[in-house]
Design a protein around this motif. Sequence first.
Motif, PDB file in Angstrom:
ATOM      1  N   CYS A   6       1.229  -1.363   0.266  1.00 26.65           N
ATOM      2  CA  CYS A   6       0.016  -0.308  -0.316  1.00 26.65           C
ATOM      3  C   CYS A   6       0.550   1.324   0.535  1.00 26.65           C
ATOM      4  O   CYS A   6       1.410   1.445  -0.130  1.00 26.65           O
ATOM      5  N   LEU A   7       0.181   2.250  -0.087  1.00 24.76           N
ATOM      6  CA  LEU A   7       1.295   3.426   0.305  1.00 24.76           C
ATOM      7  C   LEU A   7       1.771   4.300   1.241  1.00 24.76           C
ATOM      8  O   LEU A   7       3.047   4.096   0.899  1.00 24.76           O
ATOM      9  N   CYS A   8       1.604   3.262   2.318  1.00 19.72           N
ATOM     10  CA  CYS A   8       2.401   3.831   3.535  1.00 19.72           C
ATOM     11  C   CYS A   8       2.974   2.464   3.365  1.00 19.72           C
ATOM     12  O   CYS A   8       4.306   2.805   4.642  1.00 19.72           O
ATOM     13  N   GLY A   9       3.264   1.389   2.741  1.00 18.96           N
ATOM     14  CA  GLY A   9       3.871   0.868   3.404  1.00 18.96           C
ATOM     15  C   GLY A   9       3.622  -0.078   4.192  1.00 18.96           C
ATOM     16  O   GLY A   9       4.544  -1.389   4.864  1.00 18.96           O
ATOM     17  N   THR A  10       2.333  -0.348   5.213  1.00 19.15           N
ATOM     18  CA  THR A  10       2.181  -1.027   6.034  1.00 19.15           C
ATOM     19  C   THR A  10       2.516  -2.783   5.375  1.00 19.15           C
ATOM     20  O   THR A  10       1.809  -3.352   6.009  1.00 19.15           O
ATOM     21  N   CYS A  72      -6.550   0.299   3.004  1.00 20.33           N
ATOM     22  CA  CYS A  72      -5.197   0.184   4.507  1.00 20.33           C
ATOM     23  C   CYS A  72      -5.998   1.319   5.084  1.00 20.33           C
ATOM     24  O   CYS A  72      -6.544   2.245   4.562  1.00 20.33           O
ATOM     25  N   CYS A  75      -3.281   4.280   5.000  1.00 18.39           N
ATOM     26  CA  CYS A  75      -3.319   5.336   3.646  1.00 18.39           C
ATOM     27  C   CYS A  75      -4.477   5.199   3.190  1.00 18.39           C
ATOM     28  O   CYS A  75      -4.221   5.986   1.873  1.00 18.39           O
TER      29      CYS A  75
HETATM   30 ZN   LIG Z   1      -1.211   1.693   3.657  1.00 21.20          ZN
END
Ligand SMILES: [Zn+2]
Length: 134
Positions: A6-10, A72, A75
Amino acid sequence: MYYGNCLCGTIKFTITGKINDIVYCHCSQCRKAQGSAFATNANVKKESFTFISGENNLTAYKYSAQQTKYFCKTCGSPIMSKNINHPENIRIRLGTIETDIQERPAAHIYTASKANWETINDSLPKYDEYKENC
Ligand SMILES: [Zn+2]
Ligand SMILES: [Zn+2]
């Protein structure tokens, strides 16, 4: 093997095997869910999809009796949807995949409800509504 996040990498995941039935979906539901002219969706077999991390950071929106969308909660990246009529598949949002994708989109679907400001300029088949396996 495909890798996505995802965008935030989580949320991080892998896909083994093929990415199937890639389509550009122009329905109003996908437009709102992505905030864009269309979503690029594809099916992967449930057993080929694995979370590396962040599965507990997913949140769900039950869009209909059949379909739930997962994104997510930090993000907002749309990751996948699941449909109770197709429990064998996970429907992924292709933009979250980092790896170069070998497969190619097969069609545009729900073009009858596309945004009036969008012009489709390629030669892929266009279907007014849903198309099975698309
Ligand atoms: Zn994310
Ligand atoms: Zn759609």
